[in-house]
Every structure is written in structure tokens, then in C-alpha cells.
Design a protein around this motif. Structure first.
Motif, PDB file in Angstrom:
ATOM      1  N   HIS A 196      -5.291 -10.733 -16.572  1.00  0.00           N
ATOM      2  CA  HIS A 196      -5.618 -11.707 -15.423  1.00  0.00           C
ATOM      3  C   HIS A 196      -4.949 -12.305 -14.782  1.00  0.00           C
ATOM      4  CE1 HIS A 196      -9.023 -12.016 -19.035  1.00  0.00           C
ATOM      5  NE2 HIS A 196      -9.850 -12.465 -17.742  1.00  0.00           N
ATOM      6  N   ALA A 197      -3.826 -12.754 -15.475  1.00  0.00           N
ATOM      7  CA  ALA A 197      -2.662 -13.747 -14.453  1.00  0.00           C
ATOM      8  C   ALA A 197      -2.402 -11.983 -13.118  1.00  0.00           C
ATOM      9  CB  ALA A 197      -1.261 -13.489 -15.352  1.00  0.00           C
ATOM     10  N   GLU A 198      -3.058 -11.142 -13.115  1.00  0.00           N
ATOM     11  CA  GLU A 198      -3.151 -10.162 -12.094  1.00  0.00           C
ATOM     12  C   GLU A 198      -3.239  -9.934 -11.223  1.00  0.00           C
ATOM     13  OE1 GLU A 198      -1.872  -5.928 -12.831  1.00  0.00           O
ATOM     14  OE2 GLU A 198      -0.648  -6.999 -13.913  1.00  0.00           O
ATOM     15  N   LEU A 199      -5.629 -10.141 -12.017  1.00  0.00           N
ATOM     16  CA  LEU A 199      -6.067 -10.271 -11.554  1.00  0.00           C
ATOM     17  C   LEU A 199      -7.471 -10.953 -11.286  1.00  0.00           C
ATOM     18  CD1 LEU A 199      -7.060  -6.597 -13.258  1.00  0.00           C
ATOM     19  CD2 LEU A 199      -5.959  -6.833 -10.831  1.00  0.00           C
ATOM     20  N   SER A 200      -6.804 -11.937 -11.579  1.00  0.00           N
ATOM     21  CA  SER A 200      -7.740 -13.132 -11.731  1.00  0.00           C
ATOM     22  C   SER A 200      -7.253 -14.200 -10.515  1.00  0.00           C
ATOM     23  CB  SER A 200      -8.224 -13.639 -12.918  1.00  0.00           C
ATOM     24  OG  SER A 200      -9.173 -12.783 -13.590  1.00  0.00           O
ATOM     25  N   ALA A 201      -7.419 -15.345 -10.223  1.00  0.00           N
ATOM     26  CA  ALA A 201      -7.070 -16.962  -9.407  1.00  0.00           C
ATOM     27  C   ALA A 201      -8.441 -17.334 -10.013  1.00  0.00           C
ATOM     28  CB  ALA A 201      -6.732 -16.202  -8.322  1.00  0.00           C
ATOM     29  N   VAL A 202      -7.634 -18.609 -10.290  1.00  0.00           N
ATOM     30  CA  VAL A 202      -9.365 -19.417 -10.440  1.00  0.00           C
ATOM     31  C   VAL A 202      -9.065 -21.605 -10.033  1.00  0.00           C
ATOM     32  CG1 VAL A 202      -7.684 -20.042 -13.044  1.00  0.00           C
ATOM     33  CG2 VAL A 202     -10.107 -20.748 -12.604  1.00  0.00           C
ATOM     34  N   VAL A 203      -9.454 -21.533  -9.272  1.00  0.00           N
ATOM     35  CA  VAL A 203      -9.265 -23.377  -8.792  1.00  0.00           C
ATOM     36  C   VAL A 203     -10.300 -24.769  -9.174  1.00  0.00           C
ATOM     37  CG1 VAL A 203      -7.018 -22.386  -6.811  1.00  0.00           C
ATOM     38  CG2 VAL A 203     -10.116 -22.513  -7.080  1.00  0.00           C
TER      39      VAL A 203
END
Ligand code: PMP
Length: 460
Positions: A196-203
Motif C-alpha cells: 500500500h505504501a508504494e501503490l496507494s495514497a490517501v487523503v
């Protein structure tokens, strides 16, 4: 007005006993189901109905077109859950049934199209504005396909989502922000070793500065967003949010996927048409094929041209053409397409949406009147044909606001209380949806039950 927490628990115990007494046959079926189902029923989330087991809907009941259901214990319901949107066309529409039977009696699935496809493709463009469409068997699948295509044409890897979102079982979207702003798995879902750290961003939703910072890194392939959030309590975009989202995605070369699987309830062309959004990809699923698992995704002209460059349209004589990496054997089969034609042409029409929205307003007004009569610090939201009750005085702007306004015991009590009075609402939130088969009489049933609920919870 402060509610007495012990009184809420006592009321819950009374309602639980009432549920047990009136749902014995369903209980027996659920217990029998444990023998062959991993979590008691055909889908694991069916165990999440309040009461401890779901009501089994009778196969012999025929309530005609509309939203009435009868369970095997003889209880009747008005259904405002509507399969969490999948049933928004209303249960048992005679034309939908006729289209299903007609096509099934010829052939349901053949790897060949039938002639209804042409009309459906043109109608999707008329409603939602995007010219090029692909069918999938679920909204999850449609979102996955859009993500794959976005990565393919941008050469980037990250998918940006908003905290509190739900877009189906899309790995990239299984993340949220905790109270400290750190990324964590949503609902304790297993990480599955997905990077997830590499492939997702969340705001957070509505947080334009955080969105801008994330997009300016230049490694986000696409933003996957509902136009307003519906799965974590309803959260409306603040003024200017969609303009900023579109401008920032354009400036940073990020593609924008708008997922209207729920917000299609907004009206004929969804939230997108009503608010003039300009997504690169558009997804809608659930209700569009009369309960047959189906979804569609659309792409703009310019995105389609980029896709064809990366994945050329080769003639069938080239036997080794590239696989698209998405699809589904039953996707876009003749049964789906024919039923979709009937739903779009006869059921989820402009006229019927107008009636659904009017009924939703009637329901919302009833809830507002009850809230005001008891001086309760609660809030009702309406977006098109969809209404939600929140146990906080103000509309939330983001996931932390929703968390702050949650009241688990009251929530569960409301669900069980309504269920025991023949009113079904979505099990995972306090959402109610109208269909063209919903009547004013159905809405009045909710008014009565909700008014009784408010009177009882404020009695001590
Ligand atoms: N997108 C949204 C906005 C949804 O709410 C859901 C399901 N609730 C999905 C996608 C996934 O739909 P499905 O389970 O039919 O794949």
C-alpha cells in the motif's frame, strides 16, 4: 438533549427479544447455513444484519412491483435498503422480468452480442457524457479495470483515494487515515502483503491542500473518488472541491475516475451530469441491470485514444493480440445488455427519478420534523433519491467528523427498531433509498416507525 445510554441499552434488549420471537424460521435457516457457508450465508456480509441473523425472504411471496418483501416467518417489510442500491429499480418490475425471461429463453450468455447493445451504448453516452464504454460483472471489476488502464497510459503506479471510501474489493482502496493522519488498513482488513505504501495514497475528503501535495509528487496514476462520499456516512463536497480536484488532476497529469455506483441515485445522469463534472473515467454498477451483476465504465475520447495507443485495436486475423488484463467471461452478455436496456429505457427514467427524489424529500422532511419535535441533535442529509440520518447536529466534511458523530448503540438500536416494525434500511449505515416502485404509503411507514423510535429513546 442528552440521551440516557442505559435506556438505549435496555431498549435494545427489548427489541432483540422481539426480533428473536418473530424470526425463528429465519434463525433455523441461518443455523443450518453454517454447515455449508463459511459465514452462515451466501455472502459473508449477510451476517452483519442487526438481530444476529438475516431475515430469509420467502420464495413464495408475491408482493407485485415495488419495495414490499415478506420473510419466511410471515413478517412484511418496506425495503429502503434496496440491496444497498442494487435494487434501486424496485423489486419485480414486470418489464424487467419480461426482458429477463425473453432473453434467457433465447440465450443468456454466448460470447456474442445481441442488437440491444447499440441502444445501450448510445444511452450511456446520452446520460453520462463519455463516448466509450465497457461492461464488467461488478463495480469492483470496473474500478479495477479503470485503475489498470490509468496505470497503463500514465506509466505511474499510485492510486489516490479519500479516507473513508469504499469502491468494492479494490486492494488500493483498502486504506484510511487514522486520528493521527497515519495510513492504516480500513476496518482492520488483512493487508494481504499488498504494498500500500508504494501503490496507494490517501487523503481526507475536502482537504484540497493535502490533495494538492499528494498529486504534486507526480507519481499518482489516478484519483478514484465518489463525487460525494456515501459509504462512511454521507459527506458532501465543499464548494469548489470538484473544481480543485479536476484542475489539480489535469495540471499533474493524473486521471480522474468518478465512481457513481451509489450516487447514480442523484438522477438520470448521476451526480456527474447534474454538477457538470468532467471525469476521465466514469463507473456505475449495481442497479443498472435489474439485479443481474453488472457494471459499466466509460472513457473520454482523449483517454480512449491513449488506451488505443498502448493497446492497439488489431484485426482478429492477428491471433496473438494483447490481452487487456480485465474482462470477465460473462461481462456484457446478452442477458445483462437486454435487461440494462429495459432498466434504462423504462425504469430509471427522468420522470421516475423526479418521483423518487420527491419521495426522498418527503421522507427527509418527516425525519426533520421528528428531530425538531424532540429537540434531538441529529441531522438528515438528502442527495437525490437517497436519505441518511446522522446522529450529530452538523453535516460532516470528512471521515473524522463522521467518526466524532457516531453512536454505535443508537445506530444498532435504530436498525433493529425499524426492522421490527417492517422497515429495512441499509445494514452498514443509516441510508434509505427510493425506487420508482416506492410509494408515499411506504414512506409513511417509515415516518411512523421513526417517530415512535424518537419518542422511545427520549422517554427516560
Ligand atoms: N463503488 C461504490 C461507490 C460502492 O459503494 C460499491 C459497493 N458498495 C462498489 C463500488 C462495489 O460494488 P460491487 O460490490 O457491486 O462490486
Amino acid at each position: 438533549m442528552e440521551l440516557n445510554t442505559q435506556h438505549i441499552k435496555d431498549l435494545y434488549a427489548i427489541e432483540q427479544t422481539r426480533f428473536e420471537q418473530t424470526h425463528q424460521k429465519s434463525k433455523a435457516k441461518w443455523e443450518a447455513g453454517r454447515k455449508n457457508f463459511l459465514y452462515g450465508g451466501p455472502s459473508h456480509w449477510m451476517r452483519r444484519w442487526v438481530g444476529g441473523w438475516p431475515a430469509y425472504i420467502s420464495k413464495d411471496s408475491d408482493n407485485g412491483y415495488g419495495v414490499k418483501l415478506t420473510d419466511i416467518d410471515g413478517n412484511t417489510y418496506v425495503d429502503f435498503c434496496l440491496g444497498d442500491s442494487g435494487g434501486m429499480y424496485g423489486h419485480g418490475h414486470p418489464k424487467v422480468v419480461e426482458a429477463m425471461v425473453r432473453q434467457a429463453s433465447i440465450a443468456s450468455t454466448m460470447m456474442l452480442p445481441n442488437e440491444d447493445a447499440e441502444w445501450v451504448g448510445a444511452e450511456l453516452e446520452r446520460r453520462f457524457g463519455l463516448p466509450y464504454w465497457t461492461f464488467t460483472t461488478s463495480a469492483t471489476d470496473a474500478n479495477r479495470a479503470c485503475i489498470r488502464l490509468a496505470r497503463m497510459v500514465t506509466g505511474r503506479k499510485k492510486v489516490l483515494v479519500f479516507s473513508g471510501c469504499y469502491h468494492g474489493t479494490v486492494e488500493e482502496a483498502h486504506v484510511e487515515l487514522n486520528e493521527n493522519g497515519d495510513v492504516q488498513m480500513r476496518n482492520g482488513i488483512y493487508h494481504n502483503d499488498f504494498p500500500h505504501a508504494e501503490l496507494s495514497a490517501v487523503v481526507e475528503f475536502n482537504d484540497i491542500p493535502a490533495l494538492e501535495a499528494a498529486l504534486r509528487t507526480g507519481d499518482v496514476a489516478c484519483v478514484l473518488a465518489e463525487p460525494m462520499m456515501t459509504n462512511f456516512g454521507m459527506i458532501e463536497p465543499i464548494t469548489g472541491f470538484h473544481d480543485a480536484l479536476r484542475q489539480l488532476t489535469r495540471e499533474t497529469g493524473t486521471l480522474l475516475i468518478i465512481d457513481e455506483t451509489h450516487t447514480f441515485s442523484n438522477g438520470y445522469g448521476g451526480y456527474t451530469a447534474e454538477h457538470g463534472l468532467e471525469p476521465d473515467f466514469f463507473v456505475v454498477g449495481k442497479s443498472i441491470a435489474g439485479g443481474i451483476p453488472a457494471a459499466v465504465f466509460g472513457a473520454t475520447q482523449s483517454v480512449a485514444e491513449r488506451i488505443w495507443q498502448a493497446l492497439p485495436k488489431v484485426p482478429p486475423t492477428v491471433r496473438q493480440s494483447a490481452h487487456a488484463g480485465f474482462g470477465g467471461t460473462l461481462a456484457g452478455n446478452a442477458l445483462t445488455v437486454s435487461v440494462m436496456k429495459t432498466v434504462l429505457s423504462e425504469v430509471l427514467t427522468k420522470e421516475n427519478f423526479a418521483q423518487m427524489v420527491a419521495l426522498a424529500s418527503e421522507l427527509a422532511q418527516g425525519v426533520k420534523d421528528t428531530i425538531a419535535a424532540h429537540g434531538l441533535p441529529w441531522h438528515v442529509m438528502q442527495v437525490g433519491a437517497r436519505v441518511e440520518i446522522l446522529f450529530s447536529p452538523d453535516a460532516p466534511r470528512n471521515a473524522p467528523d463522521v467518526r466524532a458523530g457516531r453512536n454505535g448503540d443508537l445506530d444498532t438500536l435504530l436498525h433493529l427498531y425499524l426492522l421490527n416494525r417492517g422497515v429495512l434500511i441499509t445494514p452498514f449505515h443509516n441510508m434509505m433509498l427510493m425506487s420508482p416502485g416506492t410509494t408515499s404509503e411506504d414512506v409513511k411507514k417509515h415516518h411512523t416507525a421513526f417517530a415512535q423510535f424518537a419518542a422511545e429513546v427520549t422517554a427516560k
